[in-house]
Write a protein that holds these residues in place. Structure first.
Motif, PDB file in Angstrom:
ATOM      1  N   ALA A  79       0.821  -1.211   0.000  1.00  0.00           N
ATOM      2  CA  ALA A  79       0.000   0.000   0.000  1.00  0.00           C
ATOM      3  C   ALA A  79       0.855   1.262   0.000  1.00  0.00           C
ATOM      4  CB  ALA A  79      -0.936  -0.009   1.212  1.00  0.00           C
ATOM      5  N   ARG A 120       3.802   1.596  -1.480  1.00  0.00           N
ATOM      6  CA  ARG A 120       4.618   1.712  -2.701  1.00  0.00           C
ATOM      7  C   ARG A 120       3.821   2.433  -3.799  1.00  0.00           C
ATOM      8  NH1 ARG A 120       9.117  -1.473  -3.048  1.00  0.00           N
ATOM      9  NH2 ARG A 120       8.826  -1.849  -5.291  1.00  0.00           N
ATOM     10  N   THR A 121       3.587   3.715  -3.570  1.00  0.00           N
ATOM     11  CA  THR A 121       2.854   4.562  -4.520  1.00  0.00           C
ATOM     12  C   THR A 121       3.842   5.372  -5.362  1.00  0.00           C
ATOM     13  OG1 THR A 121       2.690   6.354  -2.910  1.00  0.00           O
ATOM     14  CG2 THR A 121       0.913   4.712  -2.917  1.00  0.00           C
ATOM     15  N   GLU A 142       3.986   8.579  -5.781  1.00  0.00           N
ATOM     16  CA  GLU A 142       4.422   9.758  -5.034  1.00  0.00           C
ATOM     17  C   GLU A 142       5.558   9.414  -4.076  1.00  0.00           C
ATOM     18  OE1 GLU A 142       1.377   8.677  -5.277  1.00  0.00           O
ATOM     19  OE2 GLU A 142       0.384  10.192  -6.556  1.00  0.00           O
ATOM     20  N   ASN A 143       5.403   8.297  -3.356  1.00  0.00           N
ATOM     21  CA  ASN A 143       6.470   7.901  -2.422  1.00  0.00           C
ATOM     22  C   ASN A 143       7.738   7.480  -3.169  1.00  0.00           C
ATOM     23  OD1 ASN A 143       4.838   8.396  -0.218  1.00  0.00           O
ATOM     24  ND2 ASN A 143       4.122   6.269  -0.045  1.00  0.00           N
ATOM     25  N   TYR A 184       8.419   4.224   1.335  1.00  0.00           N
ATOM     26  CA  TYR A 184       8.377   3.405   0.118  1.00  0.00           C
ATOM     27  C   TYR A 184       9.246   2.173   0.374  1.00  0.00           C
ATOM     28  CZ  TYR A 184       8.155   2.180  -4.830  1.00  0.00           C
ATOM     29  OH  TYR A 184       7.924   1.533  -6.016  1.00  0.00           O
TER      30      TYR A 184
END
Length: 680
Positions: free
Chosen positions: A66, A68-69, A71-72, A140
Motif C-alpha cells: 500500500a 509503494r505509490t 508519489e512515495n 516506500y
C-alpha cells in the motif's frame, strides 16, 4: 491330454487376474482416498498453528504494498539523489580540510578554519540527507518477498561456501547448506499452511445462527479480525457441536491469561456477532494457556415434558447435559427467586414428594396464606401469628423428644409411619422474620398477655441447626435473599445450615452471592442472569457446575388435585381434609403417642378389641372448647390440657367469648355458652 491340461492351467490365472483387477483398482482408490483424507486432516490440524504467522506476513506485505505509490517513489528517488550529492560534498570537504592541514601548521590560519567550517557543514548536510533517505525508504519500503530473499541469502550463501570448504574429494559436506535450505523450506511451508482454508464439517441440523457462529470461530476468520477487537495472540479451534451448543478451545500466547481473555467478554461477543441475549460462557481451559468459549445455542431440556408431577419424577432437567435433576428428600434447602420467576411453581414438586409416602409429612408456614391453602388436604398449615408460633413450638418439642430416641451408633432417627420425616416449608421467609419481631402485648393479672413471638425464629433456628438428626427438615423460600436491612428474607444462622441452594431469577448480583456464596461471581453462579420464568441454578456441593436447570411446573390446580394425605400434629395424626361427599369412615388407632390409620380393615375378637379414639380436634378453637367441656375452668387449666401457650389460649378464649361459644363466669370460670358450634 497333458497339453489340454496345461492349456487349462494357463488360462485360469489369466481369468482370475481379469476378475480381480476391478477389485484391486477399487481397493487402490479407497486407499488413495484414505491417504488423502489423512493428509488433509493432518494439514488441517497444523493450519491453526501457522495461521498467526501467515496473517502477520500477509498483513505486513499488504502494508508495504500500500505504501509503494508513485508519489512515495518520487520522494525516495529525490532523497537518494540528495544523499548521493551530500556524500560527494562531504568527501570533497574532507579532502580540502586535509589539504589545508598539510599546507599550514598554524591551526588559527584562515585557510584551515575555513576548511574546518566547510567540512563540518558538509557532514551535517550528509547526516540530514541520510535521515531523509531513511524516512523515504520507510514510506516506500521494499516488498516483503525481496526482504525475505535478502534475509535468507544472508545465511544461504555462507552455508553453501562452508559446505564447499568443508568438503573432501571423497565426500561432500552438505549439512550447512541443508540446514539453510531447511529454514527456507520451513518459511515457505508455514506460509502455505497458514493460508490454508480449513474445511470445517458442520452438522446438517445446525441452525443459521449456529452456522454463522461456527464460521466466525474458524481460525482463518478469527486471525484476520482479531486485531480489530484487541484479541491478537488468541487462536480458537473449530467449533464443536454439543447438545447444549457450540464449544471452542482457545490457545493463548504469552501476553494472555484465561482471566484476561474472559475480561474481553464484550469484544469476543462483538467479534462473533452473537446475540446480546445469547448465553456465552468463557472459562479457563485444561492448561494455563488455554481458555474455552461455550455458546449456549441449544437447550438439552427443550423437549422435556415438565408439566404436573408424579411420584419419582425429577425436579428439573439440566439444559446442558439433558440429565434429570433430583433434589433428594432429607436435605435442608434454600429456594430463592424474585417475583414472577416461578419460585412457587417450581417448589411445589419438592413439597409433593415430601408429603407423598406414609413415612413423610409436610408442614407449610405461609403468612401470606396463598400457598398454604392449596396444601391443606395433605399438609399442616400455619398462617396466623398464633398458628405459626404453635407449630414451631410443636416442632421444637418433637425435635427434642426424637433426639432422645436416637440409638447409640446412629446419626439420625429411623423414619417410619409412626415417626415420619417432617419437611417444614417456610414461604415467605421475610414475612416469618418480620412476624417474629411483632411487639408483645404486656399482660395483666387477669390476662397473661402475648407470648414471646421471638420464639418463632428461635425455634426455626434450632430446627435448622439440630433437627436433621431428628428428621425434621427445613426448606426456606424467599423472594428477597438478603441477610440485613429492612425486610431481609434470610436469617444468617439458618443460612449457615443450608446444604442445597437453589435459585430462580434474582434481581441483582449481590443477591446471587448471598444465595450461592462469596465465590458466586467467580464460579459463574449468576442467578441474576437467568431467564424467566422456570429456570434455576442448583448448588448442592462446592464443585457443582452452574448449569441452567429447567424446572418442573405445578399449578395450584395440580396441587389441589393431588390425593389427600394424613396431616401431622404432635401427639396425633389428623386425617386429611376431604369433601363431605368423599370422606370415608376413618378410625384412628392409638399406637403409643401417635394416632395412625390401620393399613387395612381387620376383624378383631370382641375381647381383644383395641380401644378406638375419636379423631382429635383440628384447630385451637376446637381444642379449647373440648378442654372446657372436660372441666377446664381457667386459662392455665386450658393451656395444660391442650398444650397451647398461654398467649394463644388468651386470644382464642377472647374470640370464643365474643362469639358466645364460651362464657366467662366470675365465680365458676370458663363455661360453655349457648352458641357453641364446634363439635367434639
Amino acid at each position: 491330454m497333458n497339453e489340454n491340461k496345461s492349456a487349462r492351467l494357463s488360462v485360469v490365472p489369466s481369468t482370475t487376474a481379469e476378475e480381480n483387477s476391478p477389485v484391486k483398482a477399487e481397493a487402490a482408490k479407497r486407499e488413495r482416498r484414505s491417504l488423502r483424507s489423512t493428509v488433509s486432516n493432518a494439514l488441517d490440524s497444523l493450519a491453526p498453528v501457522a495461521a498467526p504467522l501467515a496473517h502477520r506476513w500477509d498483513a505486513e506485505a499488504d502494508r508495504r504494498q500500500a505504501l509503494r505509490t508513485p508519489e512515495n517513489l518520487k520522494k525516495l528517488m529525490k532523497a537518494q539523489r540528495e544523499h548521493t550529492s551530500a556524500r560527494a560534498t562531504a568527501s570533497v570537504a574532507r579532502s580540502q580540510r586535509s589539504a589545508a592541514r598539510s599546507a599550514s601548521n598554524n591551526p588559527l590560519s584562515s585557510a584551515r578554519r575555513a576548511a574546518k567550517v566547510a567540512d563540518k557543514a558538509a557532514r551535517s548536510h550528509r547526516k540530514v540527507a541520510r535521515a531523509e533517505l531513511s524516512e523515504a525508504r520507510t514510506t516506500y519500503p521494499a516488498t516483503l518477498t525481496s526482504v525475505a530473499v535478502r534475509a535468507h541469502a544472508v545465511h544461504l550463501v555462507p552455508a553453501g561456501v562452508a559446505s564447499w570448504v568443508l568438503s573432501t574429494p571423497a565426500d561432500w559436506t552438505v549439512w550447512p547448506a541443508s540446514t539453510s535450505l531447511a529454514l527456507v523450506a520451513a518459511n515457505a511451508v508455514a506460509l502455505a499452511l497458514g493460508r490454508r482454508v480449513v474445511q470445517v464439517e458442520l452438522d446438517d441440523d445446525l441452525s443459521a445462527e449456529e452456522r454463522r457462529l461456527a464460521a466466525r470461530l474458524d481460525p482463518s476468520y478469527w486471525v484476520q479480525h482479531a486485531d480489530e477487537r484487541g484479541l491478537s495472540g488468541t487462536l480458537p479451534t473449530p467449533a464443536e457441536v454439543t447438545p447444549a451448543g457450540l464449544v471452542s478451545h482457545v490457545r493463548l500466547d504469552a501476553k494472555w491469561t484465561p482471566g484476561g481473555f474472559k475480561a474481553k467478554h464484550a469484544e469476543i461477543r462483538a467479534l462473533l456477532g452473537a446475540r446480546t441475549d445469547l448465553r456465552m460462557e468463557i472459562k479457563a481451559g485444561t492448561h494455563g494457556d488455554r481458555a474455552t468459549i461455550t455458546l449456549r445455542t441449544r437447550n438439552a431440556a427443550a423437549d422435556a415434558d415438565l408439566r404436573g408431577w408424579a411420584p419419582g419424577e425429577p425436579w428439573g432437567v439440566d439444559t446442558v447435559t439433558g440429565e434429570p435433576v433430583h433434589v433428594p428428600l432429607g436435605r435442608r434447602v434454600m429456594v430463592a427467586g424474585t417475583s414472577g420467576a416461578g419460585k412457587s411453581w417450581s417448589t411445589r414438586a419438592l413439597l409433593a414428594e415430601a408429603s407423598e409416602t406414609e413415612d413423610h409429612r409436610l408442614v407449610v408456614i405461609d403468612p401470606k396464606r396463598v400457598e398454604a391453602i392449596n396444601w391443606q388436604h395433605r399438609a399442616r398449615t400455619a398462617i396466623t401469628l398464633e398458628d405459626v408460633l404453635d407449630v414451631t413450638d410443636e416442632l421444637y418439642a418433637e425435635m427434642v423428644e426424637r433426639e432422645q430416641l436416637i440409638p447409640r451408633g446412629k446419626d439420625v432417627i429411623e423414619i417410619s409411619a409412626r415417626r415420619p420425616r417432617i419437611t417444614v416449608f417456610v414461604d415467605e421467609g421475610a414475612e416469618v422474620i418480620a412476624m417474629s419481631k411483632t411487639p408483645r402485648a404486656k399482660g395483666t393479672k387477669e390476662d397473661p398477655g402475648d407470648p414471646e413471638w421471638g420464639r418463632i425464629i428461635d425455634n426455626l433456628r434450632s430446627i435448622a441447626r439440630r433437627a436433621r438428626a431428628a428428621e425434621i427438615i427445613l426448606v426456606w423460600a424467599t423472594q428477597k435473599p438478603t441477610m440485613s436491612g429492612e425486610g431481609h428474607g434470610i436469617d444468617s444462622q439458618i443460612a449457615g445450615q443450608i446444604t442445597y441452594r437453589a435459585s430462580l431469577a434474582l434481581s441483582s448480583a449481590s443477591e446471587s452471592q448471598v444465595v450461592f456464596g462469596s465465590d458466586a461471581h467467580e464460579k459463574g453462579w449468576h442467578a441474576h442472569e437467568l431467564p424467566m420464568p422456570g429456570f434455576a441454578l442448583l448448588r448442592s456441593h462446592p464443585k457443582a457446575k452452574p448449569h441452567h436447570i429447567r424446572t418442573r411446573a405445578m399449578s395450584p390446580q395440580d396441587v389441589i388435585g393431588l390425593p389427600a394425605r394424613p396431616v401431622w400434629s404432635r401427639g396425633a395424626e389428623v386425617p386429611a381434609a376431604q369433601p363431605e361427599a368423599e370422606r370415608p369412615a376413618l378410625r384412628l388407632v392409638k399406637d403409643q403417642d401417635y394416632f395412625i390409620a390401620p393399613p387395612a380393615p381387620v376383624q378383631v375378637e370382641a375381647a381383644a378389641e383395641v380401644p378406638v379414639q375419636a379423631g382429635p380436634p383440628v384447630s385451637n378453637r376446637d381444642r379449647i372448647v373440648a378442654a372446657v367441656r372436660e372441666g377446664a375452668r381457667t386459662g392455665r387449666d386450658v393451656a395444660d390440657r391442650t398444650g397451647l401457650n398461654k398467649g394463644t389460649v388468651s386470644k382464642v378464649v377472647k374470640s370464643l367469648v365474643a362469639d358466645g361459644v364460651l362464657v366467662k363466669d366470675a365465680d365458676a370460670g370458663l363455661l360453655l355458652g349457648g352458641a357453641e358450634e364446634v363439635s367434639a
